[in-house]
Design an enzyme around this catalytic site. Structure first.
Site, PDB file in Angstrom:
ATOM      1  CE  LYS A 175      -1.641   3.029   2.671  1.00  8.24           C
ATOM      2  NZ  LYS A 175      -1.698   4.207   1.800  1.00  8.24           N
ATOM      3  CD  GLU A 250      13.327   0.806   9.228  1.00  5.39           C
ATOM      4  OE1 GLU A 250      13.857   1.781   9.786  1.00  5.39           O
ATOM      5  OE2 GLU A 250      13.838  -0.327   9.233  1.00  5.39           O
ATOM      6  CB  CYS A 284      13.224   9.202   7.982  1.00  5.66           C
ATOM      7  SG  CYS A 284      14.085   8.109   6.858  1.00  5.66           S
ATOM      8  CD  GLU A 381      10.235  13.175  10.993  1.00  4.95           C
ATOM      9  OE1 GLU A 381       9.099  12.781  11.272  1.00  4.95           O
ATOM     10  OE2 GLU A 381      11.070  12.470  10.407  1.00  4.95           O
TER      11      GLU A 381
HETATM   12  P1  NAP Z   1       2.480   8.565   7.529  1.00  2.53           P
HETATM   13  O1  NAP Z   1       1.462   9.625   7.509  1.00  2.53           O
HETATM   14  O2  NAP Z   1       2.729   7.831   8.791  1.00  2.53           O
HETATM   15  O3  NAP Z   1       2.058   7.533   6.378  1.00  2.53           O
HETATM   16  C1  NAP Z   1       2.833   6.415   6.051  1.00  2.53           C
HETATM   17  C2  NAP Z   1       1.956   5.375   5.391  1.00  2.53           C
HETATM   18  O4  NAP Z   1       0.993   4.928   6.341  1.00  2.53           O
HETATM   19  C3  NAP Z   1       1.153   5.922   4.214  1.00  2.53           C
HETATM   20  O5  NAP Z   1       1.003   4.910   3.248  1.00  2.53           O
HETATM   21  C4  NAP Z   1      -0.192   6.243   4.865  1.00  2.53           C
HETATM   22  O6  NAP Z   1      -1.260   6.301   3.968  1.00  2.53           O
HETATM   23  C5  NAP Z   1      -0.309   5.070   5.810  1.00  2.53           C
HETATM   24  N1  NAP Z   1      -1.268   5.284   6.900  1.00  2.53           N
HETATM   25  C6  NAP Z   1      -1.703   6.458   7.422  1.00  2.53           C
HETATM   26  N2  NAP Z   1      -2.617   6.216   8.394  1.00  2.53           N
HETATM   27  C7  NAP Z   1      -2.744   4.874   8.489  1.00  2.53           C
HETATM   28  C8  NAP Z   1      -3.529   4.010   9.308  1.00  2.53           C
HETATM   29  N3  NAP Z   1      -4.382   4.475  10.230  1.00  2.53           N
HETATM   30  N4  NAP Z   1      -3.401   2.678   9.131  1.00  2.53           N
HETATM   31  C9  NAP Z   1      -2.541   2.168   8.207  1.00  2.53           C
HETATM   32  N5  NAP Z   1      -1.785   2.943   7.389  1.00  2.53           N
HETATM   33  C10 NAP Z   1      -1.874   4.282   7.542  1.00  2.53           C
HETATM   34  O7  NAP Z   1       3.887   9.094   7.030  1.00  2.53           O
HETATM   35  P2  NAP Z   1       4.212   9.982   5.753  1.00  2.53           P
HETATM   36  O8  NAP Z   1       3.716  11.354   6.021  1.00  2.53           O
HETATM   37  O9  NAP Z   1       3.759   9.288   4.510  1.00  2.53           O
HETATM   38  O10 NAP Z   1       5.807   9.943   5.739  1.00  2.53           O
HETATM   39  C11 NAP Z   1       6.559  10.780   6.519  1.00  2.53           C
HETATM   40  C12 NAP Z   1       7.041  10.066   7.761  1.00  2.53           C
HETATM   41  O11 NAP Z   1       7.699   8.865   7.410  1.00  2.53           O
HETATM   42  C13 NAP Z   1       8.074  10.879   8.516  1.00  2.53           C
HETATM   43  O12 NAP Z   1       7.821  10.824   9.894  1.00  2.53           O
HETATM   44  C14 NAP Z   1       9.389  10.179   8.193  1.00  2.53           C
HETATM   45  O13 NAP Z   1      10.398  10.375   9.153  1.00  2.53           O
HETATM   46  C15 NAP Z   1       8.946   8.771   8.091  1.00  2.53           C
HETATM   47  N6  NAP Z   1       9.912   7.981   7.314  1.00  2.53           N
HETATM   48  C16 NAP Z   1      10.721   7.099   7.963  1.00  2.53           C
HETATM   49  C17 NAP Z   1      11.677   6.366   7.251  1.00  2.53           C
HETATM   50  C18 NAP Z   1      12.569   5.379   7.935  1.00  2.53           C
HETATM   51  O14 NAP Z   1      13.119   4.519   7.253  1.00  2.53           O
HETATM   52  N7  NAP Z   1      12.746   5.446   9.249  1.00  2.53           N
HETATM   53  C19 NAP Z   1      11.792   6.547   5.881  1.00  2.53           C
HETATM   54  C20 NAP Z   1      10.958   7.461   5.253  1.00  2.53           C
HETATM   55  C21 NAP Z   1      10.015   8.162   5.976  1.00  2.53           C
HETATM   56  P3  NAP Z   1      -1.755   7.751   3.420  1.00  2.53           P
HETATM   57  O15 NAP Z   1      -0.714   8.198   2.502  1.00  2.53           O
HETATM   58  O16 NAP Z   1      -3.051   7.471   2.759  1.00  2.53           O
HETATM   59  O17 NAP Z   1      -1.912   8.650   4.617  1.00  2.53           O
END
Ligand code: NAP
Length: 479
Positions: A175, A250, A284, A381
């Protein structure tokens, strides 16, 4: 092959039934709708998981390792062949500079090659147990894995999850983030064209709260492999707890960049801006908290500013561009709120001199000099091109401040003193440390966080272990 996918990829083909009305996709550089995407309905999610479970039993788990390996190598070849198209799609979808997009597509191919080559080197053990006979372990696949990915590095992170999961014999329902589904969908298509049996990799665009949550709670899903925010990571862990799914997380970061007075200051200052401003700060691993030994603080800040001002910001499709727009207007507003708060608190805020393009979700690379340690920009962040720089006097105090955050993803240490470099890097609470470098991601090495930056590791052989159960088998002696 259609240039731009517009809906889910299930059982080897793009489907247009059991999907929602198409929604417009906005190009972050032009702010205009340029294509549309239909999300999967809950009925389609259910059918996709059931079909992936059947594909696991019928075609994938029992396939000889050599055959699995050849298919993964073919997927890597297909990614390389279609690299230009994939890079263009990524760039238009999320505003990523095209040069970075090309590198990330190549990285995805390398990940498939690595795990294709790892399949026949991933061995169990024979164990000399007390009662004699023969005792050995095997790595069993888990079943169907849900891979849920973010929008900042859509293609490589999808590959980090899909390649080791498939290599270990699992099927995957992927997804992608709502904002960035395009290259994940092409990956599904290329994989089937490369010989992956239909149903082994399903790609379902859809919102996290519906499609993501349904996968996370689905009883036929055996593992959640999640990359995204810490907030949603917590929800994934709660969902996994219900039926004790395997999980890897992650999550976010607020990583330190520690510069000692004896460092090669020119290199540290030249390379540090892109350690936080690359991908417009939506990284990240962004080194967004810089700790500089006081005796070189002014010198370092001056050099940092001049290196940051030389970065080229603009059209993501221009190969010279280093910094593009943020992914959405909401992301731009969230980032600007941090900058405005720092300004209203009377902090010294330096905005770099680049002219902002007329259209697009751009934010100037911004430096907050000497924020208070209670400031939101120092603690949280931001996920945009904003860096905070503070001086330090004493190593112990600096380390306490470095580790005061709840995050622990990555970090850098700049010094010529190897003893100090090792001492500091052992004491920073983070999963990925770099000395005299900002490089965090190596396909062959484990990647992941301490504390609230995550659980488990992507990449390297560590990831393969995370997609298997270890089974112990004992054979008694017959006479
Ligand atoms: P996010 O809002 O947490 O979303 C990540 C994924 O989860 C998306 O596919 C999102 O779908 C989905 N999601 C959201 N709510 C959900 C729920 N209730 N149940 C299941 N899935 C759900 O994060 P983001 O804004 O896309 O990415 C930014 C974040 O990712 C930052 O905090 C960054 O640090 C972190 N990140 C971490 C790493 C690492 O390797 N540590 C790498 C890259 C990014 P939708 O798009 O539809 O909301």
């Amino acid at each position: 092959m259609s240039e731009v996918p517009q809906g889910p990829f299930v059982d080897g083909e793009f489907v247009s039934a059991r999907v929602h009305e198409p929604r417009p996709m906005i190009n972050p550089a032009s702010e205009e709708a340029w294509t549309s995407m239909s999300n999967a309905s809950t009925e389609l999610v259910e059918a996709s998981v059931q079909s992936a479970s059947r594909a696991f039993e019928r075609s994938w788990r029992g396939l000889a390792p050599g055959k699995r390996s050849r298919i993964l190598f073919e997927i890597a070849n297909a990614i390389r062949k279609h690299a230009a198209r994939l890079a263009r799609l990524e760039s238009r979808n999320i505003g990523k500079p095209i040069a970075d997009a090309r590198d990330e597509i190549a990285l995805g191919a390398t990940v498939f090659e690595y795990y294709a080559g790892a399949i026949d080197k991933f061995c169990g053990e024979t164990i000399p147990v007390g009662r004699g006979g023969l005792d050995f372990t095997v790595h069993e696949p888990l079943g169907v894995v849900a891979a849920i990915t973010p929008w900042n590095f859509p293609f490589p992170i999808a590959c980090w999850k899909v390649a080791p999961a498939l290599a270990a014999g699992n099927c995957v329902v992927l997804k992608p983030a709502t904002l960035s589904p395009l290259t994940a969908l092409v990956l599904g298509q290329l994989a089937v064209e490369a010989g992956l049996p239909p149903g082994v990799l399903q790609v379902l665009p859809g919102e996290g709260g519906t499609v993501g949550a349904m996968l996370a709670h689905h009883p036929s899903i055996r593992k959640i492999s999640f990359t995204g925010s810490t907030e949603i990571g917590r929800r994934m862990m709660a969902a996994a707890a219900v039926d004790l799914k395997r999980i890897s997380l992650e999550l976010g970061g607020k990583s330190p960049n520690i510069v000692f007075a004896d460092a090669n200051l020119e290199r540290a200052a030249d390379e540090s801006p892109m350690s936080v401003f690359a991908n417009a700060g939506q990284d990240c691993c962004a080194r967004s908290r810089v700790f500089v030994e006081r005796s070189v603080f002014d010198d370092f800040v001056e050099r940092f500013v001049s290196a940051a001002e030389a970065l080229r910001m603009g059209d993501p499709l221009d190969p010279q561009t280093q910094i593009g727009p943020l992914v959405s207007s909401a992301q731009r507003e969230a980032v600007l709120a941090y900058v405005e708060k720092a300004q209203s608190d009377g902090r010294k805020v330096l905005k770099m001199a680049q002219a902002l393009p007329e259209k697009g979700f751009y934010v100037s690379p911004t430096i907050v000099v000497e924020p208070a340690i209670s400031d939101p920009c120092w603690l949280e962040e931001i996920f945009g091109p904003v860096v905070c720089i503070r001086p330090f006097d004493e190593e112990g105090e600096m380390l306490a401040e470095v580790n005061r955050t709840s995050y622990g993803l990555s970090g850098s240490v700049w010094t010529q003193d190897i003893g100090r470099a090792i001492r500091i890097s052992r004491r920073v609470e983070a999963g990925v440390l770099s000395i005299n470098s900002h490089s965090s991601v190596h396909v062959q090495a484990p990647f992941g966080g301490f504390k609230q930056s995550g659980i488990g590791r992507d990449l390297g052989m560590h990831a393969l272990h995370g997609y298997t159960e270890t089974k112990n088998i004992y054979v008694g002696e017959t006479e």
